[in-house]
Design a protein around this motif. Sequence first.
Motif, short mmCIF file in Angstrom:
data_model
loop_
_atom_site.label_atom_id
_atom_site.label_comp_id
_atom_site.label_asym_id
_atom_site.label_seq_id
_atom_site.Cartn_x
_atom_site.Cartn_y
_atom_site.Cartn_z
N GLY A 217 -14.19 -58.51 3.70
CA GLY A 217 -13.81 -57.13 4.01
C GLY A 217 -14.03 -56.21 2.82
N LEU A 218 -13.72 -56.71 1.63
CA LEU A 218 -13.95 -55.94 0.40
C LEU A 218 -15.44 -55.72 0.21
N ALA A 219 -16.24 -56.74 0.44
CA ALA A 219 -17.69 -56.60 0.31
C ALA A 219 -18.21 -55.51 1.24
N ASP A 220 -17.70 -55.45 2.46
CA ASP A 220 -18.12 -54.41 3.41
C ASP A 220 -17.73 -53.03 2.91
N TRP A 221 -16.51 -52.92 2.35
CA TRP A 221 -16.05 -51.61 1.84
C TRP A 221 -16.93 -51.16 0.67
N ILE A 222 -17.28 -52.09 -0.23
CA ILE A 222 -18.14 -51.74 -1.36
C ILE A 222 -19.52 -51.31 -0.86
N ALA A 223 -20.06 -52.05 0.10
CA ALA A 223 -21.37 -51.70 0.65
C ALA A 223 -21.38 -50.31 1.27
N ASP A 224 -20.28 -49.93 1.89
CA ASP A 224 -20.19 -48.63 2.57
C ASP A 224 -19.88 -47.48 1.62
N ASN A 225 -19.23 -47.76 0.48
CA ASN A 225 -18.68 -46.69 -0.35
C ASN A 225 -19.28 -46.55 -1.75
N ALA A 226 -19.76 -47.63 -2.32
CA ALA A 226 -20.36 -47.56 -3.66
C ALA A 226 -21.87 -47.36 -3.53
N THR A 227 -22.47 -46.77 -4.55
CA THR A 227 -23.93 -46.64 -4.59
C THR A 227 -24.46 -47.34 -5.83
N PHE A 228 -25.74 -47.72 -5.75
CA PHE A 228 -26.37 -48.51 -6.81
C PHE A 228 -27.78 -47.96 -7.04
N PRO A 229 -27.90 -46.87 -7.78
CA PRO A 229 -29.22 -46.25 -7.95
C PRO A 229 -30.19 -47.12 -8.74
N ASN A 230 -31.43 -47.16 -8.29
CA ASN A 230 -32.49 -47.79 -9.07
C ASN A 230 -32.89 -46.86 -10.20
N GLY A 231 -33.35 -47.43 -11.28
CA GLY A 231 -33.75 -46.61 -12.41
C GLY A 231 -34.78 -47.29 -13.28
N MET A 232 -35.48 -46.50 -14.08
CA MET A 232 -36.42 -47.00 -15.07
C MET A 232 -36.02 -46.45 -16.43
N VAL A 233 -35.86 -47.34 -17.39
CA VAL A 233 -35.45 -46.94 -18.74
C VAL A 233 -36.53 -47.37 -19.73
N ASP A 234 -36.75 -46.56 -20.75
CA ASP A 234 -37.82 -46.88 -21.69
C ASP A 234 -37.53 -46.29 -23.06
N ARG A 235 -37.35 -47.16 -24.02
CA ARG A 235 -37.30 -46.78 -25.42
C ARG A 235 -37.31 -48.06 -26.25
N ILE A 236 -38.01 -48.05 -27.36
CA ILE A 236 -38.03 -49.22 -28.24
C ILE A 236 -36.92 -49.07 -29.26
N ALA A 237 -36.03 -50.07 -29.29
CA ALA A 237 -34.88 -50.06 -30.20
C ALA A 237 -34.84 -51.39 -30.93
N PRO A 238 -35.45 -51.48 -32.10
CA PRO A 238 -35.50 -52.76 -32.83
C PRO A 238 -34.14 -53.15 -33.39
N GLN A 239 -34.04 -54.40 -33.79
CA GLN A 239 -32.82 -54.87 -34.46
C GLN A 239 -32.66 -54.13 -35.78
N VAL A 240 -31.41 -53.96 -36.18
CA VAL A 240 -31.12 -53.30 -37.45
C VAL A 240 -30.78 -54.38 -38.48
N THR A 241 -31.72 -54.65 -39.34
CA THR A 241 -31.52 -55.63 -40.40
C THR A 241 -30.73 -54.99 -41.54
N PRO A 242 -30.18 -55.79 -42.46
CA PRO A 242 -29.50 -55.19 -43.62
C PRO A 242 -30.39 -54.23 -44.39
N GLU A 243 -31.68 -54.54 -44.45
CA GLU A 243 -32.61 -53.65 -45.16
C GLU A 243 -32.74 -52.31 -44.46
N VAL A 244 -32.83 -52.36 -43.12
CA VAL A 244 -32.94 -51.11 -42.36
C VAL A 244 -31.65 -50.30 -42.47
N ARG A 245 -30.52 -50.99 -42.41
CA ARG A 245 -29.24 -50.28 -42.54
C ARG A 245 -29.16 -49.57 -43.89
N ALA A 246 -29.58 -50.25 -44.96
CA ALA A 246 -29.55 -49.63 -46.29
C ALA A 246 -30.49 -48.43 -46.35
#
Length: 492
Positions: A217-246
């Motif tokens: 019943g909860l699953a039915d309520w979520i299906a009827d009331n919540a939305t789940f938009p599709n999306g595309m995200v794009d950006r390069i975010a490398p790891q932050v090493t100690p050298e980069v932080r400095a």
Amino acid sequence: MKQQLLSNATLGQLNDRVAVPAYDRNRLTAGIAHIGVGNFHRVHQALYVDRCLHLPGHEAWAICGIGLGSSTSALAKVRALHAQDCLYTVTEFDSDGSASTRVIGAMIDYLHAPADPEAVLRELAGPAIRIVSLTITEGGYNFDEATGEFKFHEPDVAHDLAGAPPRTAFGFIVEALRRRREANVPAFTVMSCDNLRQSGNTVRRAVLSFAQAVDPGLADWIADNATFPNGMVDRIAPQVTPEVRAKVAIMSGIDDATPVVAETFTQWVIEDRFSNGRPAFDAVGVEVKSDVSAYEAMKGRMLNASHMLLAYPAILLGYRFVHEAMSDPDIAALLRAFFQHDVSPILELPPGVSSEIYEEKVLERFGNPAVADQLLRVAHDGAAKIPVFHAKTIDTLVHDKRDMRREALLLACFQEYLRGVDDRGEIFTVDEKKLTAADWELHKSSDPLAVLNMSSFSSLRLAEKRAFVEPFCLLQGIVSRGDTRMALREAR
């Protein structure tokens, strides 16, 4: 020169070259809860929200971050962000070497779920939260690659379904929605910001699968009331090493314990399907569309797929940074051949987008030395990411009897990469959370088709397709002898 500590109290004392929030953080409340506060979220979605908070009437759209991890590094992030009033810096590097830094104030609280799961549930169940977003990685949606079914047997999932305080994103989301239903509070939007085709549909299927096991019943309520938009995200975010932080601390004059860095390019395309309102994303650079499938396909099958394709042979050749690999003519030629022969002829792009221009932009971004993106970052969790970004291309190439050498090279190099030793004998760290004990045993065996039969790739049934097996065996034999460069040239 001594760097300035970062907090609400010091915002007015920072270097004039650093942009700081122009809105009053004391007036903000959280309307978005984000699960999985990693580097990508902080340079992407949170930056767009930060822009929204500068618009009139957006004080109720700040972010409450939620961390699910209990590792040492996860705990350190909790302490660091709390000490800085959840402020942090983003430094953007252009390809010409120029850089700029800004302080992001969009996140006003950060809850550590393992320490206090009830606090997280109270936040998610409260009417102020109208969007719950996620960056839990491509492999975090808990589907079996072979069957496509939600994996209820996973220990943390089984723990959540037993009624204990949640550990998983889906346990928290479903329990919060159950409480909202009981209290007659509207359902929130669930918004995946991961690199997935049909990301909204994927998270919807995961949430409803979990909810169905709790209460149909909860699953039915979520299906009827919540939305789940599709999306595309794009950006390069490398790891932050100690050298980069400095480096960024010297540039900004700020002693930030949790800085993040990124390229200047950023893109977000999202469907306009929000069940409980949204910020004015379209006023701050987000492309709000009725359908994003063509954008998802373009980004996943061109940018993400080529990122994975270059990573494994480049690592085996001894490179450790993406821009270094892109300076290698054989790597650059491989990507151009992949675009021109394997993707562009079979991929429908969004209206008005030029394949040639997009390809060149991808190559330019990969070649940006200022970003210094790590190949091992790109390569990790390949068992989860390769099927996401390459399965449809492989299926089409096989079906149409096209040249499969580039895709065969990818899997041949991935199989060799799992050994953790490059062609020069240098050892590197392999991070593959998706592989099972049986997968690792298969890799240690003498089976030349080991990777094709691993759990993550078995649904592709490549070991049964002679047209794929032949180039794979040829290239795998060359790569396993330590001559990745020859294999690269054979694959072009």
